[in-house]
Motif scaffolding. Structure first.
Motif, mmCIF file in Angstrom:
data_model
loop_
_atom_site.group_PDB
_atom_site.id
_atom_site.type_symbol
_atom_site.label_atom_id
_atom_site.label_comp_id
_atom_site.label_asym_id
_atom_site.label_seq_id
_atom_site.Cartn_x
_atom_site.Cartn_y
_atom_site.Cartn_z
ATOM 1 N N LYS A 143 4.421 4.127 -7.089
ATOM 2 C CA LYS A 143 5.810 3.851 -6.709
ATOM 3 C C LYS A 143 5.968 4.518 -5.365
ATOM 4 O O LYS A 143 6.365 4.000 -4.416
ATOM 5 N N ILE A 146 3.668 2.795 -2.674
ATOM 6 C CA ILE A 146 4.600 1.584 -2.341
ATOM 7 C C ILE A 146 5.488 1.726 -1.309
ATOM 8 O O ILE A 146 5.716 1.023 -0.213
ATOM 9 N N CYS A 189 5.359 0.352 2.603
ATOM 10 C CA CYS A 189 6.484 -0.732 3.106
ATOM 11 C C CYS A 189 7.252 -0.023 4.091
ATOM 12 O O CYS A 189 7.783 -0.742 5.167
ATOM 13 N N LEU A 194 5.490 -5.745 -10.601
ATOM 14 C CA LEU A 194 5.463 -4.531 -10.755
ATOM 15 C C LEU A 194 4.820 -3.748 -12.150
ATOM 16 O O LEU A 194 3.905 -2.914 -12.339
ATOM 17 N N PHE A 253 -2.158 -3.684 -6.651
ATOM 18 C CA PHE A 253 -1.371 -2.899 -5.823
ATOM 19 C C PHE A 253 -1.173 -3.638 -4.389
ATOM 20 O O PHE A 253 -0.035 -3.393 -3.821
ATOM 21 N N ALA A 294 1.749 -5.908 -5.078
ATOM 22 C CA ALA A 294 2.984 -5.433 -5.245
ATOM 23 C C ALA A 294 3.551 -4.819 -3.805
ATOM 24 O O ALA A 294 4.826 -4.859 -3.598
ATOM 25 N N VAL A 295 2.644 -4.529 -3.010
ATOM 26 C CA VAL A 295 3.157 -4.029 -1.735
ATOM 27 C C VAL A 295 3.610 -5.189 -0.750
ATOM 28 O O VAL A 295 4.597 -4.973 -0.206
#
Length: 564
Positions: free
Chosen positions: A163, A166, A170, A216, A240, A243-244
């Motif tokens: 988390k 990420i 971001c 996620l 991964f 998710a990003v």
């Protein structure tokens, strides 16, 4: 002479009977109505002709002539009796009472859900950075020898590090998105086009929220699942990246929503803001006249909680951007507050009207909102246990569709661009602000946990908290368990349906105990047979059928049976 004597008495009797028949009754001269005229066809009984009823009928017939005064008198003096339909009017009165209770019960649920979302949102800013630092400290301070195949990090620490990565990636990518250019690009569009764009953004936000938590969860499970080979960890990289990419796109989507709302606030005639507020009332038409069950109403309530919290964060972003443009002049804040209150009031009014009519049309009581509140409280209490299967923020995201990561990334981006931090005094203020957020998070968590325990106890859901989940890993099942899982429904299953729903980690043969022994209690119970074998041996095979012999003639057979 004798003949005269014999006929005299009989003639007198006949004349007396005729006189009695010809005698007039007092009501024979009264002209009867059609209804009364049909009564002589019936059998006459004692008291059948009521003189008072006949006279009353005559008066009604005399007054039957149409008259405006008589009509007005009848309309002004006629009455009706509601007690003859008591059940119908009692039910309608209960509906009115239910509609009057809806605002109070709904706002209780909304306030509780709002603080649940706030707790999950503050977790990203307060406790998540500390957990990431502790996980990295634990990773770097471990000795390089003596591990002997033990795990470097716990699964929760791995999820926290993911988390944090990420959010960092971001946030760095959001620096390449120019908020000012996006604002002026949206402001140059027409009002109708902006209205369509805002509706499309709302639909896209719901779609992103529903699919984002699955992305996620897939990342977290891929990173923490037991792996037999080290090369299996390579699958973490595409998850991964996905998710990003999702968090970045969702953050941009929310930024466009905030820019559109900011344009509506800064427009001179406020036409765009009025159109956007009327869009909330269009939502009533799309949901009120549909069939709703309790589960569907629960999902819609959770969606309304998430939508209301997201609207509050968007209003905060709009206020920050406007205050920055006016050099943090407090006078401009009083210009923004009426529009902010109008947006909030329209959200509350639309939710109350929508839920009131949905419960009315679907005959749902107002007590259902206390059940929804108890369900959310159960999620909170169960996530605080030692054997919890998920983090609290993830459970809120699954239940309400609220994912705090994109919203947190955007808020950090806006705050960092709106506030200039320079000097030791500024950093000390930021540190004090962080301590205040931690304090708010802790107090909010304590109050929510106490309230949740009360709601769970009222709903009699305490026993479900002590049900331990299944700990069998699907990747570590033994060969015997795999063979057992191929069996059909065991004999202890009352349904006997091999397609019945079962947990994927619990095989069918091991989840149900073997049947009770059929032997007397003094004898030891029979052992459970392995799958694929029978509990009792099959009977011996029957001998092959003999060839049929020719039947004797019937006459001889009868003779043989009759002879001694």
């Amino acid at each position: 002479m004798a003949d005269l004597l014999e006929t005299g008495p009989s003639d007198e009797k006949e004349t007396d009977n005729e006189d009695k028949k010809k005698a007039k009754r007092p009501w024979d001269d009264i002209p009867r109505s059609e209804k009364i005229g049909r009564t002589p066809d019936l059998a006459e009984t004692l008291g059948f002709y009521d003189i008072n009823a006949v006279r009353r009928e005559q008066r009604e017939r005399d007054n039957s002539d149409p008259s405006l005064a008589r009509f007005l008198c009848a309309e002004l003096t006629r009455g009706y009796f509601l007690e003859h339909n008591e059940a119908k009017y009692t039910e309608r009165r209960e509906r009115v009472y239910t509609c009057m209770r809806i605002p109070r019960e709904l706002e209780k649920l909304m306030i509780f859900g709002f603080f649940l979302c706030l707790d999950a949102f503050l977790y990203v800013f307060t406790l998540l950075p500390l957990r990431v630092l502790l996980a990295l400290l634990h990773l770097f301070t471990l000795p390089c020898c003596g591990l002997r195949g033990s795990l470097l990090l716990q699964p929760a620490q791995v999820c926290d590090i993911l988390k944090g990565l990420i959010m960092v990636l971001c946030y760095s990518m959001m620096h390449y998105v120019d908020y000012s250019m996006m604002y002026h690009l949206i402001r140059g569009q027409s009002v109708i086009k902006l209205y369509i764009i805002y509706n499309m953004l709302e639909v896209a936000d719901r779609l992103f929220s529903s699919f984002g938590q699955d992305i996620l969860d897939a990342l977290y499970w891929t990173a923490t699942e037991p792996k037999e080979r080290k090369r299996d960890s390579i699958g973490l990289i595409p998850h991964f990246i996905m998710a990003v990419f999702y968090v970045f796109l969702h953050a941009i989507l929310i930024m466009v929503q905030a820019s559109t709302l900011n344009v509506a606030f800064n427009s001179h005639n406020k036409s765009l803001l009025t159109i956007m507020m009327s869009n909330n009332f269009v939502e009533i038409k799309g949901s009120v006249f549909k069939k709703f069950e309790k589960n569907n109403l629960f999902q819609m309530s959770n969606s309304d909680i998430k939508e209301r919290f997201t609207s509050y964060v968007l209003l905060l972003i709009v206020c920050l951007r406007n205050m920055e443009q006016f050099s943090w002049n407090p006078d401009h804040l009083w210009v923004l507050l009426p529009d902010v209150f109008m947006v909030i009031a329209s959200e509350i009014a639309v939710d109350i009207i929508k839920h009131a009519f949905i419960t009315k049309f679907n005959e749902i009581t107002a007590d259902v909102y206390s059940e929804y509140r108890a369900s959310l409280a159960f999620d909170l209490v169960s996530s605080r246990q030692k054997n919890a299967c998920t983090d609290y923020s993830d459970s809120v995201a699954r239940r309400m569709g609220f994912i705090p990561l994109p919203l947190a990334v955007l808020l950090i981006r806006v705050v960092m661009s709106s506030v200039n931090v320079q000097g030791a005094l500024s950093y000390s203020c930021v540190f004090l602000f962080y301590l205040g957020m931690v304090t708010l998070k802790v107090l909010n968590s304590i109050v929510l946990l106490g309230k949740s325990c009360v709601y769970v106890k009222r709903a009699n859901m305490e026993d479900k908290l002590f049900e331990r989940p299944s700990t069998a890993a699907p990747g570590k099942t033994s060969s015997r368990t795999r063979k057992t899982s191929r069996c059909t429904a065991p004999s202890g299953d009352p349904s006997g349906d091999p397609w019945s729903e079962r947990s994927p980690s619990t095989p069918s043969c091991t989840s149900v105990p073997p049947p009770p022994p059929l032997s007397p209690p003094s004898l030891p119970p029979l052992p459970a047979p392995p799958c694929g074998q029978r509990l009792y041996p099959l009977p011996p095979p029957l001998p092959p059928p003999q060839p049929a012999l020719p039947a004797p003639p019937p006459a001889q057979s009868q003779t043989r049976t009759l002879t001694p």
